[in-house]
Design an enzyme around this catalytic site. Sequence first.
Site, PDB file in Angstrom:
ATOM      1  N   LYS A  16      16.565  21.597 -11.734  1.00 53.66           N
ATOM      2  CA  LYS A  16      15.885  20.335 -12.021  1.00 53.66           C
ATOM      3  C   LYS A  16      16.754  19.301 -12.717  1.00 53.66           C
ATOM      4  CE  LYS A  16      12.160  19.273 -11.478  1.00 53.66           C
ATOM      5  NZ  LYS A  16      10.881  19.609 -12.107  1.00 53.66           N
ATOM      6  N   SER A  19      15.325  21.107 -16.947  1.00 49.66           N
ATOM      7  CA  SER A  19      14.133  21.920 -17.185  1.00 49.66           C
ATOM      8  C   SER A  19      14.564  23.195 -17.903  1.00 49.66           C
ATOM      9  CB  SER A  19      13.481  22.259 -15.848  1.00 49.66           C
ATOM     10  OG  SER A  19      12.716  23.447 -15.961  1.00 49.66           O
ATOM     11  N   HIS A  77       0.833  -1.217   0.000  1.00 53.12           N
ATOM     12  CA  HIS A  77       0.000   0.000   0.000  1.00 53.12           C
ATOM     13  C   HIS A  77       0.862   1.258   0.000  1.00 53.12           C
ATOM     14  CE1 HIS A  77      -3.351  -2.687   1.331  1.00 53.12           C
ATOM     15  NE2 HIS A  77      -2.365  -3.257   2.004  1.00 53.12           N
ATOM     16  N   GLU A 103      10.148   8.156 -17.236  1.00 49.21           N
ATOM     17  CA  GLU A 103       8.762   8.625 -17.403  1.00 49.21           C
ATOM     18  C   GLU A 103       8.211   8.261 -18.785  1.00 49.21           C
ATOM     19  OE1 GLU A 103       8.074  12.801 -15.538  1.00 49.21           O
ATOM     20  OE2 GLU A 103      10.218  12.618 -15.892  1.00 49.21           O
TER      21      GLU A 103
END
Length: 474
Positions: free
Chosen positions: A282, A276, A155, A289
């Site tokens: 970043k 970024s 979980h 992804e």
Amino acid sequence: MKLWGGRFTKPTNELVDEYTASISFDQKLAKFDILGSLAHVEMLAKCKIISSNDAEVIIQGLKNVAQKINNGEATLSVEQEDIHMNVEKLLMEEIGPTGGKLHTGRSRNDQVALDMRLYLRESIVHIVDLLSKVQKALMAQAKQNIDTILPGYTHLQRAQPVRFAHHMLAYVFMFQRDVERLVDSYKRVNQSPLGAGALAGTTFPIDREYVAQKLHFDGVSFNSLDAVSDRDFVVEFLSNASLISMHLSRLCEELIQWSSTEFHFIELDDAFCTGSSMMPQKKNPDVAELIRGKTGRIYGHLIGMLTTLKGLPLAYNKDMQEDKEGMFDSVETLEGALALFAPMIETMTVNKDTMHKAVQHDFSNATDLADYLVSKNIPFREAHAIVGQIVLHCIQTNNYLLNLPFDTFQQFSHVIKEDIYDVLAPASVVDARNVFGGTAKERVMEQLQIAEELIDSNMKWVTNYEPLKDMLLT
Ligand code: ARG
């Protein structure tokens, strides 16, 4: 001029040519189409359906066509609709009307099924190879992190500690099932449909087995109608591709979470991240992804193909031309993801200290305290309740089990002795699970050994595959 123009009195509408043509995408099958034709024409000569002189001329012509397509010298046209008719047309430009004998005893319907199978066969081998390399990368990380302990989650809540090697091995075995599914599907792909003709076979005394052997097939299809209308092997591949993507996506999700500041369990190498355009600080896990993101299109191709097939009567229907783009795209999307995956895993840094700190600041050893009470003859349900109260006490006093004073333990249960601190140490907790497949060191070593052997046999399977390429060169 169309190769089938004979019974027509006017040319096709110009939009129809564009709409029905598949040459823009099925040119990927050129190599396989020509290999299939080489085997077919050799067989025609062997069975004396055409003369061996004609066969020689056609074979040389086909090789020239292959070379021209390869070098980008051949013009492929929408007017010739697909790769099969384009190759035939190019062959006739090469050697004249003799080229028209190539298609004897054959239809584009069995030809396209053949090309798809040859293409997929090679792709499956390549994907198994890439999957084995991903497994090897995971194994390398596992071997370096046998004693790295991190919280295991259920979980997404800390549950029980595990070795990082154990976590990597979970994916190794997941990908092993993917390899096994592909290897198993291979035998259903590797059946030659050639000889099924348009749908009913052929009147010529062809030798189907001979062609099948030339092309390294395991056998020939049993039923001509089934041979030209079957695309189960495409669906099966897309289904296997979907499972592989789902597995890759789950691991990507973990890599993305683990490389966040919040987890800080791993750091992906700079070479596999991007920045970024606005925020200078970043470092984004874009590769992971995007692999996660591309799962969607692979699932889409599976549903697309199933849907295309569902209403089709026997045998071939033009709808089936829709089998190609999804299959090509799935193969290429997977190949792209897998090729990046192995080096991305190999080069990632495992923050052992962060993981170590994490397991010391959680309650992932609570089950072990309950099991300890059980070993002192307290019924498990009662033990569970006692430990629940101890955990609550810890939360209220901002503490963890390992730094709870001994007399506090004793207030909750007299059976708890000084040895409890050893029992609850993360290293003892993982070693206590000495069940086959468990987290104990010897069990993890055992898994490494098993995985090693499985990966070796995957690699052997890959090297056993004999590519047909050479036929074009001899
Ligand atoms: N381009 C077709 C396909 O990809 C080849 C088979 C066409 N056969 C036919 N009779 N129209 O499915």
